[in-house]
Motif scaffolding. Structure first.
Motif, PDB file in Angstrom:
ATOM      1  N   ASP A 120      30.471  33.679   2.939  1.00 33.47           N
ATOM      2  CA  ASP A 120      31.473  32.927   1.922  1.00 33.47           C
ATOM      3  C   ASP A 120      30.929  31.781   1.158  1.00 33.47           C
ATOM      4  O   ASP A 120      30.639  30.882   1.896  1.00 33.47           O
ATOM      5  N   GLU A 142      45.004  36.309  -6.447  1.00 38.61           N
ATOM      6  CA  GLU A 142      43.984  35.606  -6.811  1.00 38.61           C
ATOM      7  C   GLU A 142      42.860  35.793  -5.477  1.00 38.61           C
ATOM      8  O   GLU A 142      41.475  35.530  -6.103  1.00 38.61           O
ATOM      9  N   LYS A 143      43.418  35.831  -4.356  1.00 37.57           N
ATOM     10  CA  LYS A 143      42.575  36.072  -3.518  1.00 37.57           C
ATOM     11  C   LYS A 143      41.440  37.614  -3.539  1.00 37.57           C
ATOM     12  O   LYS A 143      40.276  37.681  -3.511  1.00 37.57           O
ATOM     13  N   ASN A 159      49.156  34.906  -5.170  1.00 34.70           N
ATOM     14  CA  ASN A 159      48.238  34.334  -4.512  1.00 34.70           C
ATOM     15  C   ASN A 159      47.145  35.489  -3.733  1.00 34.70           C
ATOM     16  O   ASN A 159      46.182  35.371  -3.503  1.00 34.70           O
ATOM     17  N   LEU A 160      47.945  36.789  -3.362  1.00 32.20           N
ATOM     18  CA  LEU A 160      47.259  37.933  -2.961  1.00 32.20           C
ATOM     19  C   LEU A 160      46.203  38.270  -3.968  1.00 32.20           C
ATOM     20  O   LEU A 160      45.133  38.487  -3.720  1.00 32.20           O
ATOM     21  N   ASP A 185      49.448  38.936   5.307  1.00 29.05           N
ATOM     22  CA  ASP A 185      48.107  38.515   5.944  1.00 29.05           C
ATOM     23  C   ASP A 185      47.323  39.748   5.924  1.00 29.05           C
ATOM     24  O   ASP A 185      46.090  39.789   5.725  1.00 29.05           O
ATOM     25  N   LYS A 208      37.492  38.029  -3.880  1.00 28.66           N
ATOM     26  CA  LYS A 208      36.730  38.738  -2.892  1.00 28.66           C
ATOM     27  C   LYS A 208      36.163  39.952  -3.341  1.00 28.66           C
ATOM     28  O   LYS A 208      35.508  40.804  -2.664  1.00 28.66           O
ATOM     29  N   LEU A 255      45.406  41.810   2.522  1.00 29.12           N
ATOM     30  CA  LEU A 255      44.130  41.554   2.102  1.00 29.12           C
ATOM     31  C   LEU A 255      42.867  42.240   2.853  1.00 29.12           C
ATOM     32  O   LEU A 255      41.935  42.806   2.495  1.00 29.12           O
TER      33      LEU A 255
END
Length: 382
Positions: A206, A68-69, A65-66, A38, A73, A41
């Protein structure tokens, strides 16, 4: 020459140090590293690297997953995967997540640096083009305001929004009548999520979070509804509204803001952030007087130049358009005819007038107003 800022993410300390040792180049600046999880990011967002190297051993799903974020962002920051065990499946997942390059580890320094330079160049070009596109897409904000309640502000805001959507524009309506807003009623929408829930969270910047709380009508208009009950209005500050407007700007052609008949902090923020203010007036003495006062306040706020008067419920009464022009000392270009029967019927059905009764005189004038808004804003922007 500005150095390329590079960050490394991985769970194996030895691998991180090995990768770092390969970055000895005058064009590369190592800015830090992080373990996956966590915190990765958050740390990446704070360091703002131009290239992120993610080392994968077995934890491929977490790495994907990381990535993709980060792709969502951190536009302008490219991701490189270094994998101990490379496969076609890993490459497919990585590419779908927005990873720019997948390489097998170990890797030689020359190859790694060349790929860092290539990824940085691609992302730099993408970011520049994206910035241009965002600038071109930036919303035109139209605030619908009036100095008295019940004069048809919401009717005009809703129908203008639909007209613009039918013109192919991407339209959002923000209901800033925080205590008794009923834009959702005009669209027959159940407001499960509202601007109040959004303001109580931490996602005002966001756009994905904002869109999740908006209702999408079949006409193509997206609606950010007012709070469900007056007591929830206190959660929405003027600063919240301004942040929401600025977050939404790059993603909509037009943002229509429906307001209350008051110069509240929220309304002033909406007015000051607008490209065009539609000041709604009815042909009666009380409303005309309040509209005159409003024009003086808008002059004081330096917002008068972008204000257009709209006479709603114009008919054959004792007060003519010429009389109103003389009292207000303005030229009136926009007139919506009186049609109480159609207005009430459409409101009760939850169907916009321009959809339910498109051939009526009131619908024709609302369509004309929508087209004139586009032309007016284009002229103001020149």
């Amino acid at each position: 020459m500005e150095k390329i800022k590079v960050m490394i993410i991985g769970n194996n300390d030895n691998r991180i140090y090995e990768i770092k040792s390969l970055l000895g180049n005058e064009e590369i600046a190592f800015v830090g590293f992080s373990k996956q999880g966590d915190s990765a990011l958050e740390k990446t967002l704070s360091l703002k690297p131009q290239v992120v190297i993610i080392h994968c051993e077995e934890e491929v799903e977490d790495a994907v997953n990381l990535a993709e974020k980060l792709n969502i962002k951190m536009p302008g920051s490219g991701v490189i995967f270094l994998c101990d065990h490379l496969s076609v499946a890993i490459i497919d997942k990585a590419m779908f997540a927005g990873v720019r390059k997948v390489m097998s580890f170990p890797v030689d320094a020359k190859s790694l640096i060349q790929n860092i330079q290539l990824v940085n160049q691609v992302e730099k070009s993408r970011s520049e083009n994206s910035s241009t596109a965002v600038a071109n897409m930036e919303s035109k904000v139209v605030t619908v305001f009036g100095a008295k309640g019940g004069i048809g502000k919401t009717t005009i805001a809703v129908n203008v929004g639909v007209v613009l959507a039918k013109m192919g524009k991407k339209v959002a309506i923000l209901d800033a009548n925080l205590q008794f807003g009923d834009v959702n009623v005009f669209f027959d929408i159940d407001s499960k999520d509202t601007i109040s829930e959004l303001s109580q969270g931490k996602d005002l910047t966001d756009i994905d979070a904002i869109k999740r709380l908006m209702a999408l009508h079949y006409t193509g208009v997206s609606i950010l509804c007012a709070p469900k009950s007056p007591e929830y209005a206190e959660y929405v500050s003027a600063k919240n509204v301004e942040t929401i407007i600025n977050t939404m700007r790059p993603y909509y052609d037009y943002i229509i803001i429906d307001t209350t008949p008051a110069f509240s902090d929220v309304n002033v923020v909406a007015i000051e952030n607008s490209n065009l203010i539609l000041l709604i007036c009815e042909p009666d003495i009380s409303t005309i007087r309040n509209t005159k006062v409003s024009l003086n306040i808008l002059e004081y706020l330096q917002q008068r130049d972008k204000t257009e008067i709209v006479i709603n419920r114009a008919g054959n009464g004792t007060i003519s358009i010429k009389d109103i022009q003389k009292v207000l000392d303005v030229q009136i270009k926009h007139k919506i005819p009186l049609d109480i029967k159609i207005g009430i019927a459409c409101h009760n059905k939850g169907v916009p007038i321009v959809v339910d009764s498109p051939r009526t005189a009131i619908a024709q004038e609302l369509r004309k107003l929508g087209k004139e808004i586009v032309n007016t804003i284009d002229q103001i922007g020149k």
